[in-house]
Design a protein around this motif. Structure first.
Motif, PDB file in Angstrom:
ATOM      1  N   ASP A  12      14.908  -2.430   3.261  1.00  0.00           N
ATOM      2  CA  ASP A  12      15.680  -1.262   3.693  1.00  0.00           C
ATOM      3  C   ASP A  12      16.336  -0.573   2.494  1.00  0.00           C
ATOM      4  O   ASP A  12      16.356   0.666   2.399  1.00  0.00           O
ATOM      5  CB  ASP A  12      16.766  -1.679   4.693  1.00  0.00           C
ATOM      6  N   HIS A  37      13.659   7.161  -1.087  1.00  0.00           N
ATOM      7  CA  HIS A  37      13.888   8.438  -0.401  1.00  0.00           C
ATOM      8  C   HIS A  37      14.845   9.317  -1.204  1.00  0.00           C
ATOM      9  O   HIS A  37      14.655  10.550  -1.302  1.00  0.00           O
ATOM     10  CB  HIS A  37      14.455   8.175   0.994  1.00  0.00           C
ATOM     11  N   TRP A  54       2.741   5.652   4.411  1.00  0.00           N
ATOM     12  CA  TRP A  54       3.957   4.863   4.414  1.00  0.00           C
ATOM     13  C   TRP A  54       3.628   3.457   3.931  1.00  0.00           C
ATOM     14  O   TRP A  54       2.589   3.242   3.315  1.00  0.00           O
ATOM     15  CB  TRP A  54       4.630   4.881   5.783  1.00  0.00           C
ATOM     16  N   PHE A  68       7.716   0.870   6.931  1.00  0.00           N
ATOM     17  CA  PHE A  68       8.793   1.691   6.379  1.00  0.00           C
ATOM     18  C   PHE A  68       8.192   3.017   5.907  1.00  0.00           C
ATOM     19  O   PHE A  68       7.131   3.039   5.289  1.00  0.00           O
ATOM     20  CB  PHE A  68       9.443   1.004   5.179  1.00  0.00           C
ATOM     21  N   ARG A  79      12.557   3.315   8.938  1.00  0.00           N
ATOM     22  CA  ARG A  79      11.462   2.485   9.428  1.00  0.00           C
ATOM     23  C   ARG A  79      10.586   3.341  10.359  1.00  0.00           C
ATOM     24  O   ARG A  79      11.081   4.235  11.047  1.00  0.00           O
ATOM     25  CB  ARG A  79      11.985   1.262  10.174  1.00  0.00           C
ATOM     26  N   CYS A 127      13.632   1.271   0.491  1.00  0.00           N
ATOM     27  CA  CYS A 127      13.219   2.485   1.207  1.00  0.00           C
ATOM     28  C   CYS A 127      14.237   3.603   1.009  1.00  0.00           C
ATOM     29  O   CYS A 127      13.870   4.759   0.719  1.00  0.00           O
ATOM     30  CB  CYS A 127      13.041   2.156   2.694  1.00  0.00           C
ATOM     31  N   PRO A 171       9.291   5.640   3.363  1.00  0.00           N
ATOM     32  CA  PRO A 171      10.250   6.086   2.350  1.00  0.00           C
ATOM     33  C   PRO A 171      10.297   7.601   2.185  1.00  0.00           C
ATOM     34  O   PRO A 171      11.287   8.135   1.680  1.00  0.00           O
ATOM     35  CB  PRO A 171       9.758   5.398   1.076  1.00  0.00           C
ATOM     36  N   MET A 187       7.612   2.927  -3.590  1.00  0.00           N
ATOM     37  CA  MET A 187       8.153   1.784  -2.849  1.00  0.00           C
ATOM     38  C   MET A 187       7.328   0.537  -3.103  1.00  0.00           C
ATOM     39  O   MET A 187       7.864  -0.566  -3.263  1.00  0.00           O
ATOM     40  CB  MET A 187       8.229   2.094  -1.355  1.00  0.00           C
TER      41      MET A 187
END
Length: 292
Positions: A156, A163, A224, A240, A247, A159, A242, A197
């Protein structure tokens, strides 16, 4: 009504996360135009969703080739993706590949489980040319891993960091842009965020893979990441996105998984003839049925 012919539903009024079953229809075409006849056309298509991917089930599909007599061969690669190889001896001016697929999500059939061996699979842990680390990536991974987070909590964090690190902008990167180059640029598209990622996951010993598929409401093929974590003596793949910092949910439909974009490019190939072939792609993906 048959899902192939049914009209698409208005996505604004759909509560996908509460639905027990969702039926999606995917239509996609790739047209190549040439200024003069070409020969020995060889095309690799990764456009057909898998027979099953977690709670997603492929219910029907077809691939059509128009514009030239062609031979097709369907196989599966090492990751289990459906690969359609098309051969045409001669194309006079254009050839088009069209795929139609119906996929159903059955909520109770998820999540996507994998054998425990996936946690140590080199394909999910080793970098590729597109996901190789540089000093800046290594420093970023060290910062992310320094807070004690593990497993999905760490994923998490990765991600969210990716972003924040890349602003979405089309046209500043290509399919050959590496994760390190995208990070240095600070801009890119979904494949760049996926590669970035993946690069960080590799550095943090998080098994992860690239996903190619569709996001409802998005104009083109989307990308993704699935992060693989242990669960009940085996493993589970958690998606996930990103690019959107979240998610993945029921708005996402998986087509293929691989180490990076190169493994799962929707269309790639070669021909003999004058350079300058032009590609035009169209796509329509939506929901045709939903059940509580």
């Amino acid at each position: 009504m048959d899902a192939i012919a049914a009209p698409l539903l208005d996505p604004g009024g759909l509560d996908l996360e509460s639905a027990a079953r969702i039926t999606y229809r995917i239509e996609q075409s790739f047209r190549y135009d040439y200024d003069s006849p070409v020969e020995s056309v060889r095309q690799r298509l990764v456009v057909v969703p898998p027979a099953r991917h977690g709670d997603l089930h492929r219910r029907a599909h077809r691939v059509e080739v128009t514009g030239a007599p062609a031979r097709r061969r369907v196989s599966r690669d090492a990751a289990g993706n459906t690969i359609v190889r098309v051969r045409a001896d001669r194309v006079e001016d254009s050839v088009e590949f069209h795929v139609l697929a119906v996929v159903e999500r059955v909520r109770g059939d998820g999540p996507l489980t994998l054998p425990a061996a996936a946690l140590a699979d080199p394909r999910l842990l080793r970098p590729t040319r597109l996901t190789a680390a540089d000093d800046r990536l290594r420093a970023l991974a060290a910062d992310l891993g320094g807070g004690g987070a593990r497993g999905l909590d760490l994923a998490d964090r990765v991600c969210a960091e990716v972003h924040a690190a890349l602003t979405y902008e089309f046209g500043v990167t290509t399919v050959r842009t590496t994760a390190a180059e995208a990070l240095a640029c600070g801009r890119g598209v979904c494949q760049d965020t996926a590669h970035l990622m993946l690069a960080l996951c590799h550095l943090l010993a998080l098994p992860a893979r690239y996903v190619s598929g569709h996001l409802l409401g998005q104009g083109g093929t989307h990308a993704w990441v699935e992060v693989v974590v242990p669960e009940r003596g085996g493993a589970v793949a958690v998606p996930f996105d990103p690019c959107h910092g979240r998610r993945a949910d029921s708005s996402y439909v998986t087509v293929a998984t691989g180490r990076d974009y190169t493994d799962v490019a929707p269309t790639s190939g070669s021909y003999l003839g004058a350079p300058g072939g032009r590609l035009t792609a169209t796509r329509e993906v939506g929901v045709v049925a939903i059940a509580a």
